[in-house]
Every structure is written in C-alpha cells, then in structure tokens.
Scaffold this motif. Structure first.
Motif, PDB file in Angstrom:
ATOM      1  N   HIS A 428     -56.360 -47.345  58.971  1.00 19.65           N
ATOM      2  CA  HIS A 428     -56.475 -46.067  59.222  1.00 19.65           C
ATOM      3  C   HIS A 428     -57.712 -46.048  60.301  1.00 19.65           C
ATOM      4  O   HIS A 428     -58.626 -46.980  60.503  1.00 19.65           O
ATOM      5  N   ASP A 429     -57.549 -45.079  61.324  1.00 26.03           N
ATOM      6  CA  ASP A 429     -58.631 -44.743  62.089  1.00 26.03           C
ATOM      7  C   ASP A 429     -59.911 -44.007  61.125  1.00 26.03           C
ATOM      8  O   ASP A 429     -59.703 -43.506  60.306  1.00 26.03           O
ATOM      9  N   SER A 430     -61.168 -44.546  61.580  1.00 25.21           N
ATOM     10  CA  SER A 430     -62.249 -44.068  60.884  1.00 25.21           C
ATOM     11  C   SER A 430     -62.313 -42.498  60.836  1.00 25.21           C
ATOM     12  O   SER A 430     -63.138 -42.037  60.320  1.00 25.21           O
ATOM     13  N   PHE A 431     -61.535 -41.889  61.953  1.00 24.74           N
ATOM     14  CA  PHE A 431     -61.580 -40.593  62.054  1.00 24.74           C
ATOM     15  C   PHE A 431     -60.596 -39.858  61.530  1.00 24.74           C
ATOM     16  O   PHE A 431     -60.468 -38.815  61.721  1.00 24.74           O
ATOM     17  N   ALA A 432     -59.829 -40.523  60.881  1.00 27.58           N
ATOM     18  CA  ALA A 432     -58.567 -40.097  60.391  1.00 27.58           C
ATOM     19  C   ALA A 432     -58.780 -39.022  59.026  1.00 27.58           C
ATOM     20  O   ALA A 432     -58.070 -37.957  58.766  1.00 27.58           O
ATOM     21  N   PHE A 433     -59.496 -39.703  58.263  1.00 28.79           N
ATOM     22  CA  PHE A 433     -59.983 -39.256  56.785  1.00 28.79           C
ATOM     23  C   PHE A 433     -61.329 -38.696  56.929  1.00 28.79           C
ATOM     24  O   PHE A 433     -62.204 -39.637  56.760  1.00 28.79           O
ATOM     25  N   ILE A 434     -61.378 -37.351  56.961  1.00 31.29           N
ATOM     26  CA  ILE A 434     -62.962 -36.787  57.155  1.00 31.29           C
ATOM     27  C   ILE A 434     -63.325 -35.575  56.071  1.00 31.29           C
ATOM     28  O   ILE A 434     -63.965 -34.598  56.504  1.00 31.29           O
ATOM     29  N   PRO A 435     -63.140 -35.914  54.831  1.00 33.44           N
ATOM     30  CA  PRO A 435     -63.570 -35.027  53.832  1.00 33.44           C
ATOM     31  C   PRO A 435     -64.954 -34.668  53.848  1.00 33.44           C
ATOM     32  O   PRO A 435     -65.409 -33.722  53.415  1.00 33.44           O
ATOM     33  N   PHE A 436     -65.802 -35.751  54.244  1.00 37.30           N
ATOM     34  CA  PHE A 436     -67.360 -35.559  54.118  1.00 37.30           C
ATOM     35  C   PHE A 436     -67.721 -35.653  55.768  1.00 37.30           C
ATOM     36  O   PHE A 436     -68.916 -35.936  55.881  1.00 37.30           O
ATOM     37  N   SER A 437     -66.986 -35.118  56.386  1.00 39.78           N
ATOM     38  CA  SER A 437     -67.196 -34.974  58.090  1.00 39.78           C
ATOM     39  C   SER A 437     -67.354 -36.425  58.298  1.00 39.78           C
ATOM     40  O   SER A 437     -66.781 -37.590  57.631  1.00 39.78           O
ATOM     41  N   ALA A 438     -68.006 -36.805  59.741  1.00 35.66           N
ATOM     42  CA  ALA A 438     -67.978 -38.323  60.091  1.00 35.66           C
ATOM     43  C   ALA A 438     -69.097 -38.340  61.224  1.00 35.66           C
ATOM     44  O   ALA A 438     -69.410 -37.216  61.567  1.00 35.66           O
ATOM     45  N   GLY A 439     -69.312 -39.495  61.620  1.00 34.54           N
ATOM     46  CA  GLY A 439     -70.538 -39.680  62.660  1.00 34.54           C
ATOM     47  C   GLY A 439     -71.856 -39.250  61.893  1.00 34.54           C
ATOM     48  O   GLY A 439     -71.987 -39.477  60.620  1.00 34.54           O
ATOM     49  N   PRO A 440     -72.928 -39.202  62.879  1.00 32.06           N
ATOM     50  CA  PRO A 440     -74.138 -38.912  62.464  1.00 32.06           C
ATOM     51  C   PRO A 440     -74.546 -38.099  61.486  1.00 32.06           C
ATOM     52  O   PRO A 440     -75.291 -38.098  60.623  1.00 32.06           O
ATOM     53  N   ASN A 442     -72.511 -36.753  59.328  1.00 31.06           N
ATOM     54  CA  ASN A 442     -71.684 -36.786  58.010  1.00 31.06           C
ATOM     55  C   ASN A 442     -72.340 -36.316  56.858  1.00 31.06           C
ATOM     56  O   ASN A 442     -73.640 -36.308  56.746  1.00 31.06           O
ATOM     57  N   CYS A 443     -72.130 -36.087  55.728  1.00 29.28           N
ATOM     58  CA  CYS A 443     -72.500 -35.863  54.393  1.00 29.28           C
ATOM     59  C   CYS A 443     -73.249 -36.713  53.709  1.00 29.28           C
ATOM     60  O   CYS A 443     -73.040 -38.146  53.602  1.00 29.28           O
ATOM     61  N   ILE A 444     -74.495 -36.685  53.747  1.00 28.74           N
ATOM     62  CA  ILE A 444     -75.516 -37.725  53.377  1.00 28.74           C
ATOM     63  C   ILE A 444     -75.299 -38.093  51.875  1.00 28.74           C
ATOM     64  O   ILE A 444     -75.562 -39.174  51.190  1.00 28.74           O
ATOM     65  N   GLY A 445     -74.635 -37.179  51.127  1.00 28.06           N
ATOM     66  CA  GLY A 445     -74.496 -37.273  49.635  1.00 28.06           C
ATOM     67  C   GLY A 445     -73.047 -37.358  49.139  1.00 28.06           C
ATOM     68  O   GLY A 445     -72.765 -37.315  48.005  1.00 28.06           O
ATOM     69  N   GLN A 446     -72.269 -38.142  50.223  1.00 29.02           N
ATOM     70  CA  GLN A 446     -70.941 -38.302  49.729  1.00 29.02           C
ATOM     71  C   GLN A 446     -70.593 -39.498  48.531  1.00 29.02           C
ATOM     72  O   GLN A 446     -69.795 -39.287  47.813  1.00 29.02           O
ATOM     73  N   ASN A 447     -71.597 -40.481  48.710  1.00 30.11           N
ATOM     74  CA  ASN A 447     -71.339 -41.497  47.518  1.00 30.11           C
ATOM     75  C   ASN A 447     -71.855 -40.589  46.396  1.00 30.11           C
ATOM     76  O   ASN A 447     -71.171 -41.007  45.299  1.00 30.11           O
TER      77      ASN A 447
END
Length: 495
Positions: A428-440, A442-447
């Motif tokens: 997968h491209d790292s920007f293909a799946f972005i339910p928590f956004s991506a990049g700087p 991104n959702c800080i609480g995704q874990n």
C-alpha cells in the motif's frame, strides 16, 4: 497639518489600490477555476449545489467524480465560492504532508474547542503538537485498557436486554454514549457517572451530545455561515448554552486538579492511572512554560470532540460490516474466543493478537471512513502538474471517494479484509488509506481510537452474534462524520 493630510491621502490611495488589485487578482483566479480546471457542469448562480445531491446520491456522485477526474475537480457553492477536490494521490500527498491550516468551515467549532490542536496553525500548532505527543505514548495508552474494558461490560449488560427480547435497535445511540464514557474517564479519572446509564440526564453528557450535532446542521444552512445571524438564531443560542455548560465543567475540573497538584504535589497522582488532564497540567514547552487553564480547556474539549462521534462512527460501521458479512464475523469471533477463553477482559498484550479483527476494522474504515472529508486552506501558492492553486484556496481531500478509487483499490465495493493482511499492507502507498488523515497533521489519537475499537468489538462478538435488520436502509450522510441517515439497526443473539 497639510503635510499630515498629504501623507494620510497617500496611505489611503495605497490601501485602496492594494484592495482593488487584490480583488482583481481573486476575480481572475475565479475565472481561471471556472474555465481552466475540470469539474462537473454547474448552474450560473447556484453553482454545483443542485447537482451534488444529499445522502447516498452525494456519496455516489463523489465516487463517480473520482473516476471522471483523475487529478482534481472544482465545485462551486454559489457563484463565488469554489472548492477544489483532490483526486490524484500525489496531490493529496503534497497537501497532507504540509502543515496547512484547516479550512474556515472548521471555525464553526471555534467557540467550543478554541484554538487548540485541531484549529491552530503555524508555530502555535507545532508547539502544541510537541507538548501533547507524550499524552498518547504507549505507556499512557496501556493504562486506559482497563477503562475500555469496564465501559464495555456496562454496554454489554444493557445490550443483553435487547438480545433477550430479540428485537433490533439503533446501535449508534449506545455506541456514541460508550465512546463518550470512555473519553470522560480517560480525560478525568475521577469522573464517576456513567453516560450509558444516565444518558442525557447528565448536563455535560446532554451538552456534548447536543453540541456535536449543530456544526453539521449549521453547515447545511448557508445563512448560518454568517456569525451574527447564527448567534441570533435559536440554534445559535442553544449552541452557546451548550458551550457554557462544557466550559464550566472543564474549568471546574481543571481548577480542582491544579489545586490538588499545588497542595499535594505528585502524591495527588497516586491513583490507577494518569489521565489526560494530569498530562496537560504537567506539560512544559522547551522554555519550561506550561499551559494556561484556557489552553488546557481547549485541548480537553478538542480531545472530547475528536474522539467522541468519530470513534463511534468507526465502531458502528464495523459492527454493520461484521453483521452484513457473517463469514468475517465468525473469523473474528474465533480469534477473540481463543484470547478470552479463560478471562473476562482484553489485556494490552492481546491487542496485537487481534490480527483479523484489526483487518476487519480497517476494511470497514476504508469503505465507511468515519471522517469523510478533510479541508485545508492554502497559506501559499501551489502548482500541481500545471494546475495553479492560489493562496487562500480551500482544498478538500474526499476520503470516501479516495477509499473507493479503483485506481488505488481494485474492486473497491467489495468488503475484503485481506487487503490489510501483513503481506498486502506492505504494497500500500502510505497515503492510500487515510481514515486518520496522514502527514504531520494526522490524528494524534489514532492508536487510542484503534485500541478502543478493538476492545469493544472483541467484547461484543464474544457475547453476541450480530445480524443486520432485514428492513435496514443504509443511506450514508456525509458531514463532519459519516452517519447512517436511518441509524444502524442490528439484531443481537446471545452465544
């Protein structure tokens, strides 16, 4: 005196000239967007509003546009308000890898959550992000696992009544209270009431539930985009009443905890776990400066907003997918039964063993992303393969369309958890799946959210078999979060 008037006149002329030039530049840009960038046909006055549709029509239009316009497309909301939707994954990568601020639409939340991590930008955002990162360290998240277990047991006992009756019910109502309960206990460890048990009898719970609906309703009614009209409206007055309740609750909790820390020091933190409020009160920047009470309130309210309905949406759509595809539900159940064969709770060590369950959660979030849209306002000019995007433009990443883009996800309408197997995920491209956004940004609480969903799903399918109500109408509503217009009606049976 004459010299002063001369200078004043000169300044006024310069100001007026700059204003005119700015307007001319913007009008030229609007003409460029209308004539040079692709997009669906639009009405001369209403723009694309009549053809966008609502609900499921809007969702299908979005997916169709991703097929028709492989790079980007422009939508007009009225004659002068453009929005640029990115469909090329490289363009999406460019914007999400930046730290561009949120679009003005997010300012509907400002009176509630303030200029915290979600809405701040520039140096303030960078500083705040750095200070809050320790709040989501694994050692902190580990201590929240028993909290989610405890709230899950409350949920299961309530749902047992529905299972005994054999009737279907709307799970979103309960899951929304479940996620709110978890957040309150993780933010304020001394929070003793149960949202699931009390429902809207608690003023704070009632306020959170009520206020979270208003930005979506406000966005859909254009006159309410004007602040003074909104403030004078019944909806606006209700919104600000909720804000007062939420701010008073947070301020009272912050003041009480700060006083404890001053009087008792670290001894006051000798409890089961360090909560989000403790971490905010002890956070320091590089110069040793802490957060003010207002700044802490902003981050607490941001935490409640970002982790409440978003996680509830992810959980509900995952339950819907497991009910709709029972073969995958059975695979998850076998995995969970093996882990919980001789115990009642999920442990921190168990989370990484819920492999297939995690795959199903991710595939559900691909098909039904909890946050279907991300919008940014450009702080500088961009040129993307010849497309010129001017500073001030609002660009949108339509996550729902992106997750159903056949150029990225083959057979995108098929529910296939194997897309997220360890072997397939590597491709997968790292920007293909972005339910928590991506990049700087991104959702800080995704874990935190993923752990909460895994624990809740494990408990639910360990006790119940889930089925879709045969009369279920699954019509999606795209707003701040992805909702089901008629709710998600499921039927439970005890195992």
């Amino acid at each position: 005196m004459s010299y002063f008037l001369l200078v004043l006149c000169a300044l006024l002329i310069v100001w007026f000239a700059r204003m005119i030039l700015g307007h001319v530049k913007w009008w030229r840009y609007l003409w460029y967007l209308r004539t040079s960038l692709p997009g669906p046909p639009r009405h001369w006055l209403l723009g694309n509003i009549p053809t966008l549709g609502t609900g499921e029509v809007s969702v299908h239009n979005t997916i169709r546009y991703f097929k028709d316009y492989p790079d980007l497309y422009v939508l007009f909301f009225g004659p002068f308000r453009p929005g640029i939707v990115l469909t090329n994954i490289e363009y999406i990568r460019t914007i999400l890898k930046s730290t561009e601020p949120k679009s003005p639409n997010y300012l509907f939340l400002f009176d509630w959550i303030g200029d915290g991590l979600l809405l701040s930008s520039g140096d303030k955002w960078f500083k705040r992000r750095k200070m809050l990162t320790p709040a989501f360290h694994f050692d902190i998240l580990k201590s929240y696992v028993p909290v989610v277990n405890d709230v899950s047991h409350v949920l299961l006992d309530i749902w047992q009544e529905h299972a005994d009756k054999g009737t279907s019910f709307n799970v979103f109502d309960y899951i929304s209270l479940f996620t709110l309960d978890v957040l309150l206990r993780c933010a304020f460890s001394d929070h003793s009431s149960s949202c699931l048990a009390e429902k809207d009898n608690n003023p704070y719970v009632k306020a959170v539930h009520g206020i979270s609906q208003i930005p979506r309703q406000r966005f859909r009614f254009l006159p309410y985009h004007i602040n003074w009209i909104f403030k004078l409206s019944p909806m606006g007055r209700r919104f600000h009443q909720y804000v007062r309740v939420l701010h008073e609750y947070s301020e009272k909790a912050i003041g009480k905890r700060r006083k404890q820390l001053l009087e008792e020091g670290s001894a006051s933190l000798s409890k089961k776990y360090v909560d989000f409020l403790d971490i905010l009160l002890s956070a320091k920047d590089e110069d040793g400066n802490g957060l003010t009470d207002v700044e802490i309130r902003e981050e607490v309210n941001t935490f409640m907003f970002e982790g409440h309905d978003t996680t509830a949406s992810g959980l509900c759509w995952t339950l819907y997918c497991l009910a709709k595809y029972p073969e995958h539900q059975e695979k998850c159940r076998s995995e969970v039964k093996e882990l919980l064969s001789n115990k009642d709770d999920v442990t921190w060590e168990d989370l990484n063993k819920l492999v297939y369950t995690s795959m199903c959660i991710k595939e559900s979030m691909r098909m039904y992303p909890p946050v279907p849209l991300y919008s940014r306002q450009l702080s500088q000019d961009y040129t993307l393969d010849g497309y010129k995007l001017q500073k001030g433009s609002v660009v949108t990443v339509n996550v729902n369309g992106h997750h159903h883009n056949p150029r990225i996800w083959p057979d995108p309408e098929k529910f296939d958890p194997q897309r997220f197997s360890a072997e397939n995920a590597k491709t997968h491209d790292s920007f293909a799946f972005i339910p928590f956004s991506a990049g700087p940004r991104n959702c800080i609480g995704q874990n935190f959210a993923m752990n909460e969903m895994k624990i809740a799903i494990a408990h639910i399918i360990n006790r119940f078999r889930i089925e879709v109500d045969p009369l279920q109408k699954t019509e999606r509503v795209v707003a701040l979060i992805l909702r089901a217009k008629y709710g998600i009606l499921l039927k439970l049976s005890s195992l």
